[in-house]
Design an enzyme around this catalytic site. Structure first.
Site, PDB file in Angstrom:
ATOM      1  N   SER A 192      35.565  43.474  45.525  1.00 14.24           N
ATOM      2  CA  SER A 192      34.938  42.169  45.712  1.00 14.24           C
ATOM      3  C   SER A 192      35.593  41.438  46.879  1.00 14.24           C
ATOM      4  O   SER A 192      36.792  41.158  46.859  1.00 14.24           O
ATOM      5  CB  SER A 192      35.080  41.335  44.439  1.00 14.24           C
ATOM      6  OG  SER A 192      34.684  40.007  44.712  1.00 14.24           O
TER       7      SER A 192
ATOM      8  N   HIS B 273      31.161  44.445  46.864  1.00 14.18           N
ATOM      9  CA  HIS B 273      30.656  43.387  45.990  1.00 14.18           C
ATOM     10  C   HIS B 273      30.762  42.031  46.694  1.00 14.18           C
ATOM     11  O   HIS B 273      31.833  41.636  47.154  1.00 14.18           O
ATOM     12  CB  HIS B 273      31.476  43.391  44.695  1.00 14.18           C
ATOM     13  CG  HIS B 273      30.967  42.491  43.620  1.00 14.18           C
ATOM     14  ND1 HIS B 273      29.913  42.832  42.791  1.00 14.18           N
ATOM     15  CD2 HIS B 273      31.376  41.264  43.217  1.00 14.18           C
ATOM     16  CE1 HIS B 273      29.703  41.854  41.924  1.00 14.18           C
ATOM     17  NE2 HIS B 273      30.569  40.880  42.170  1.00 14.18           N
TER      18      HIS B 273
ATOM     19  N   ASP C 165      30.107  38.065  46.273  1.00 17.09           N
ATOM     20  CA  ASP C 165      29.881  36.991  45.303  1.00 17.09           C
ATOM     21  C   ASP C 165      29.288  35.770  45.983  1.00 17.09           C
ATOM     22  O   ASP C 165      29.964  35.084  46.760  1.00 17.09           O
ATOM     23  CB  ASP C 165      31.206  36.618  44.627  1.00 17.09           C
ATOM     24  CG  ASP C 165      31.681  37.687  43.667  1.00 17.09           C
ATOM     25  OD1 ASP C 165      30.902  38.049  42.761  1.00 17.09           O
ATOM     26  OD2 ASP C 165      32.815  38.163  43.831  1.00 17.09           O
TER      27      ASP C 165
ATOM     28  N   MET D  86      28.075  32.111  45.501  1.00 15.33           N
ATOM     29  CA  MET D  86      28.241  30.994  44.551  1.00 15.33           C
ATOM     30  C   MET D  86      27.772  29.702  45.201  1.00 15.33           C
ATOM     31  O   MET D  86      28.055  29.466  46.381  1.00 15.33           O
ATOM     32  CB  MET D  86      29.714  30.849  44.164  1.00 15.33           C
ATOM     33  CG  MET D  86      30.336  32.105  43.589  1.00 15.33           C
ATOM     34  SD  MET D  86      31.985  31.750  42.952  1.00 15.33           S
ATOM     35  CE  MET D  86      32.583  33.415  42.617  1.00 15.33           C
TER      36      MET D  86
ATOM     37  N   HIS E  59      26.052  39.665  44.156  1.00 13.53           N
ATOM     38  CA  HIS E  59      26.119  39.051  42.821  1.00 13.53           C
ATOM     39  C   HIS E  59      25.851  37.561  42.978  1.00 13.53           C
ATOM     40  O   HIS E  59      26.706  36.817  43.443  1.00 13.53           O
ATOM     41  CB  HIS E  59      27.512  39.327  42.232  1.00 13.53           C
ATOM     42  CG  HIS E  59      27.758  38.676  40.903  1.00 13.53           C
ATOM     43  ND1 HIS E  59      29.028  38.541  40.371  1.00 13.53           N
ATOM     44  CD2 HIS E  59      26.908  38.142  39.992  1.00 13.53           C
ATOM     45  CE1 HIS E  59      28.935  37.937  39.196  1.00 13.53           C
ATOM     46  NE2 HIS E  59      27.677  37.670  38.943  1.00 13.53           N
TER      47      HIS E  59
ATOM     48  N   MET F 101      25.574  34.065  41.831  1.00 13.03           N
ATOM     49  CA  MET F 101      25.926  33.081  40.795  1.00 13.03           C
ATOM     50  C   MET F 101      25.379  31.748  41.278  1.00 13.03           C
ATOM     51  O   MET F 101      26.116  30.858  41.720  1.00 13.03           O
ATOM     52  CB  MET F 101      27.454  33.052  40.619  1.00 13.03           C
ATOM     53  CG  MET F 101      27.966  34.273  39.867  1.00 13.03           C
ATOM     54  SD  MET F 101      29.711  34.601  40.164  1.00 13.03           S
ATOM     55  CE  MET F 101      29.571  35.518  41.698  1.00 13.03           C
TER      56      MET F 101
ATOM     57  N   MET G 235      29.728  40.352  32.685  1.00 15.18           N
ATOM     58  CA  MET G 235      30.892  39.596  33.176  1.00 15.18           C
ATOM     59  C   MET G 235      32.038  39.726  32.175  1.00 15.18           C
ATOM     60  O   MET G 235      31.869  39.459  30.985  1.00 15.18           O
ATOM     61  CB  MET G 235      30.552  38.120  33.362  1.00 15.18           C
ATOM     62  CG  MET G 235      29.617  37.807  34.522  1.00 15.18           C
ATOM     63  SD  MET G 235      30.175  38.392  36.135  1.00 15.18           S
ATOM     64  CE  MET G 235      31.733  37.509  36.329  1.00 15.18           C
TER      65      MET G 235
ATOM     66  N   GLY H 263      32.956  32.570  38.571  1.00 18.05           N
ATOM     67  CA  GLY H 263      33.378  31.433  39.391  1.00 18.05           C
ATOM     68  C   GLY H 263      34.598  31.705  40.255  1.00 18.05           C
ATOM     69  O   GLY H 263      34.652  31.257  41.391  1.00 18.05           O
ATOM     70  N   PHE H 264      35.549  32.447  39.701  1.00 18.38           N
ATOM     71  CA  PHE H 264      36.808  32.624  40.439  1.00 18.38           C
ATOM     72  C   PHE H 264      37.374  34.022  40.245  1.00 18.38           C
ATOM     73  O   PHE H 264      37.190  34.621  39.184  1.00 18.38           O
ATOM     74  CB  PHE H 264      37.836  31.582  39.973  1.00 18.38           C
ATOM     75  CG  PHE H 264      37.385  30.174  40.216  1.00 18.38           C
ATOM     76  CD1 PHE H 264      37.572  29.575  41.458  1.00 18.38           C
ATOM     77  CD2 PHE H 264      36.728  29.468  39.222  1.00 18.38           C
ATOM     78  CE1 PHE H 264      37.116  28.278  41.691  1.00 18.38           C
ATOM     79  CE2 PHE H 264      36.268  28.168  39.442  1.00 18.38           C
ATOM     80  CZ  PHE H 264      36.466  27.576  40.692  1.00 18.38           C
ATOM     81  N   GLY H 265      38.050  34.505  41.290  1.00 23.91           N
ATOM     82  CA  GLY H 265      38.777  35.762  41.181  1.00 23.91           C
ATOM     83  C   GLY H 265      40.100  35.539  40.469  1.00 23.91           C
ATOM     84  O   GLY H 265      40.503  34.404  40.218  1.00 23.91           O
ATOM     85  N   GLY H 266      40.745  36.641  40.113  1.00 21.95           N
ATOM     86  CA  GLY H 266      42.095  36.571  39.590  1.00 21.95           C
ATOM     87  C   GLY H 266      42.234  36.091  38.158  1.00 21.95           C
ATOM     88  O   GLY H 266      43.327  35.724  37.742  1.00 21.95           O
TER      89      GLY H 266
ATOM     90  N   ASP I 107      32.687  43.137  35.725  1.00 24.30           N
ATOM     91  CA  ASP I 107      33.166  42.285  36.820  1.00 24.30           C
ATOM     92  C   ASP I 107      34.093  41.215  36.257  1.00 24.30           C
ATOM     93  O   ASP I 107      33.673  40.384  35.454  1.00 24.30           O
ATOM     94  CB  ASP I 107      31.955  41.648  37.508  1.00 24.30           C
ATOM     95  CG  ASP I 107      32.337  40.770  38.686  1.00 24.30           C
ATOM     96  OD1 ASP I 107      33.515  40.760  39.085  1.00 24.30           O
ATOM     97  OD2 ASP I 107      31.427  40.103  39.219  1.00 24.30           O
ATOM     98  N   GLY I 108      35.353  41.277  36.719  1.00 20.21           N
ATOM     99  CA  GLY I 108      36.317  40.251  36.342  1.00 20.21           C
ATOM    100  C   GLY I 108      37.539  40.840  35.664  1.00 20.21           C
ATOM    101  O   GLY I 108      37.420  41.469  34.609  1.00 20.21           O
TER     102      GLY I 108
ATOM    103  N   GLY J 118      38.377  42.637  42.574  1.00 22.85           N
ATOM    104  CA  GLY J 118      38.705  41.768  43.699  1.00 22.85           C
ATOM    105  C   GLY J 118      40.191  41.756  43.982  1.00 22.85           C
ATOM    106  O   GLY J 118      40.681  42.419  44.891  1.00 22.85           O
ATOM    107  N   SER J 119      40.939  41.013  43.163  1.00 25.10           N
ATOM    108  CA  SER J 119      42.377  40.880  43.421  1.00 25.10           C
ATOM    109  C   SER J 119      43.109  42.208  43.305  1.00 25.10           C
ATOM    110  O   SER J 119      44.072  42.448  44.038  1.00 25.10           O
ATOM    111  CB  SER J 119      42.991  39.820  42.506  1.00 25.10           C
ATOM    112  OG  SER J 119      42.468  39.908  41.204  1.00 25.10           O
TER     113      SER J 119
HETATM  114  C1  DX5 Z   1      34.020  36.142  39.614  1.00 25.05           C
HETATM  115  C2  DX5 Z   1      33.381  37.146  40.524  1.00 25.05           C
HETATM  116  C3  DX5 Z   1      34.133  38.411  40.665  1.00 25.05           C
HETATM  117  C4  DX5 Z   1      35.514  38.263  41.244  1.00 25.05           C
HETATM  118  C5  DX5 Z   1      36.365  39.219  40.496  1.00 25.05           C
HETATM  119  O1  DX5 Z   1      33.098  35.167  39.296  1.00 25.05           O
HETATM  120  O2  DX5 Z   1      32.078  37.478  40.070  1.00 25.05           O
HETATM  121  O3  DX5 Z   1      33.385  39.369  41.402  1.00 25.05           O
HETATM  122  O4  DX5 Z   1      35.616  38.560  42.603  1.00 25.05           O
HETATM  123  O5  DX5 Z   1      37.678  39.053  40.887  1.00 25.05           O
HETATM  124  P1  DX5 Z   1      38.876  39.766  40.126  1.00 25.05           P
HETATM  125  O6  DX5 Z   1      38.663  41.246  40.225  1.00 25.05           O
HETATM  126  O7  DX5 Z   1      40.080  39.285  40.849  1.00 25.05           O
HETATM  127  O8  DX5 Z   1      38.825  39.294  38.695  1.00 25.05           O
HETATM  128 ZN    ZN Z   2      31.066  39.171  41.054  1.00 30.96          ZN
END
Ligand code: DX5
Ligand code: ZN
Length: 218
Positions: free
Chosen positions: A5, A28, A30, A32, A61, A63, A132, A137-140, A170-171, A192-193
Site C-alpha cells: 500500500s 494498492h 488508498d 480517501m 481502494h 474509501m 478490512m 482511514g490510516f496505516g499502521g 487490508d490492515g 503498507g507499513s
Molecule cells: C487503511 C488502508 C490500508 C493501509 C494499510 O485504511 O486501507 O490499505 O494502507 O496499512 P497497514 O498495512 O500499515 O495497516
Molecule cells: Zn486499503
C-alpha cells in the site's frame, strides 16, 4: 498476491516507490475523501500518473462517499481492480457492472463491523471481496483477528462453488499476522507499513509471500 500500500510510501516519489516493490502483484492505492473516512489522500489525477509510471497493476481502494459516481473513472484510468465500500454505495451492483464494463475487476469492501451475509448474493457480480482488518482511514493500525470469520465464510462460499472471487485483507498485515489471514482463506494481502517501513521493501514483499504460502500449504 501481495499488494503493497503506497499509503505508507513517500508521496513525493511515488514512481520510485512503485519501483521499490517491483515483485509485487498489485500496487494498492488508498483513495480517501475526508468524508467516508477522516483522512484525505489522493484521487484520479495521481492514479493516472501512477498508471503511466509503473507496470504493476493498480488496486484502487476507494474509501469515499458516492462511489457510484466516481468508481468507474478509476477503471477508465487503467486500474486493474477498483474496490469500493458497501457502506457508501447506493447501487453496488450497478457500480460493479460499470467498473467491469470499463475494463477493471470490481471489488466490494466491508468495514470491520459490516457483515458479509447480506451481500453473498450480489458478490456474484464482483471479482474481489476486500475484508478490512482495521477501521479504514490510516496505516499502521493493529490487525483485528476478530474479523477473520468473514474471510473463512467467503472462502467456504468459494469452495462450495457459489462465488468466484479474490479474498483480500487490508490492515495490520505483517510478518506476525499474515499466516492467520492466509489460513482463514485470504489470497490477496495488502501491506503498507510492513513493506514501506522495511529497509528493503522488495525483500519484505517476498518474505510476506513466503509466509502466506507456507500458511496456505499447512
Ligand atoms: C487503511 C488502508 C490500508 C493501509 C494499510 O485504511 O486501507 O490499505 O494502507 O496499512 P497497514 O498495512 O500499515 O495497516
Ligand atoms: Zn486499503
Amino acid at each position: 498476491m501481495i499488494a503493497p500500500s503506497i499509503l505508507s510510501a513517500d508521496f513525493a516519489r511515488l514512481g520510485a516507490e512503485a519501483d521499490a516493490v517491483e515483485g509485487a502483484d498489485w500496487l494498492h492505492v488508498d483513495v480517501m475523501d475526508n468524508h467516508f473516512v477522516p483522512n484525505l489522500t489522493l484521487g484520479l489525477p495521481v492514479v493516472k500518473s501512477l498508471r503511466a509510471a509503473t507496470g504493476i497493476p493498480l488496486d484502487c481502494h476507494l474509501m469515499i462517499d458516492d462511489p457510484d459516481r466516481w468508481a468507474p473513472g478509476y477503471a477508465e484510468a487503467g486500474a486493474a481492480n477498483v474496490t469500493f465500500h458497501i457502506e457508501a454505495a447506493a447501487d453496488a451492483v450497478q457500480t460493479a457492472r460499470a467498473i467491469r464494463a470499463a475494463g477493471a475487476l470490481a471489488g466490494l469492501s466491508v468495514k470491520p463491523g459490516t457483515p458479509i451475509e447480506p451481500y453473498l448474493e450480489i458478490l456474484t457480480e464482483f471479482d474481489t471481496l476486500l475484508v478490512m482488518t482495521v477501521e479504514p482511514g490510516f496505516g499502521g493500525q493493529a490487525f483485528m483477528a476478530e474479523v477473520l470469520p468473514k474471510v473463512r465464510r467467503a472462502r467456504e462460499e468459494i469452495r462450495a462453488g457459489h462465488l468466484r472471487l479474490f479474498v483480500e485483507v487490508d490492515g495490520g498485515i505483517a510478518d506476525d499476522t499474515i499466516a492467520a489471514a492466509a489460513e482463514a482463506g485470504a489470497d490477496v494481502f495488502v501491506a503498507g507499513s510492513a513493506v514501506y517501513g522495511a529497509d528493503d521493501p522488495a525483500k519484505a514483499v517476498e518474505a510476506l509471500r513466503a509466509l502466506a504460502r507456507d500458511a496456505m500449504n499447512d
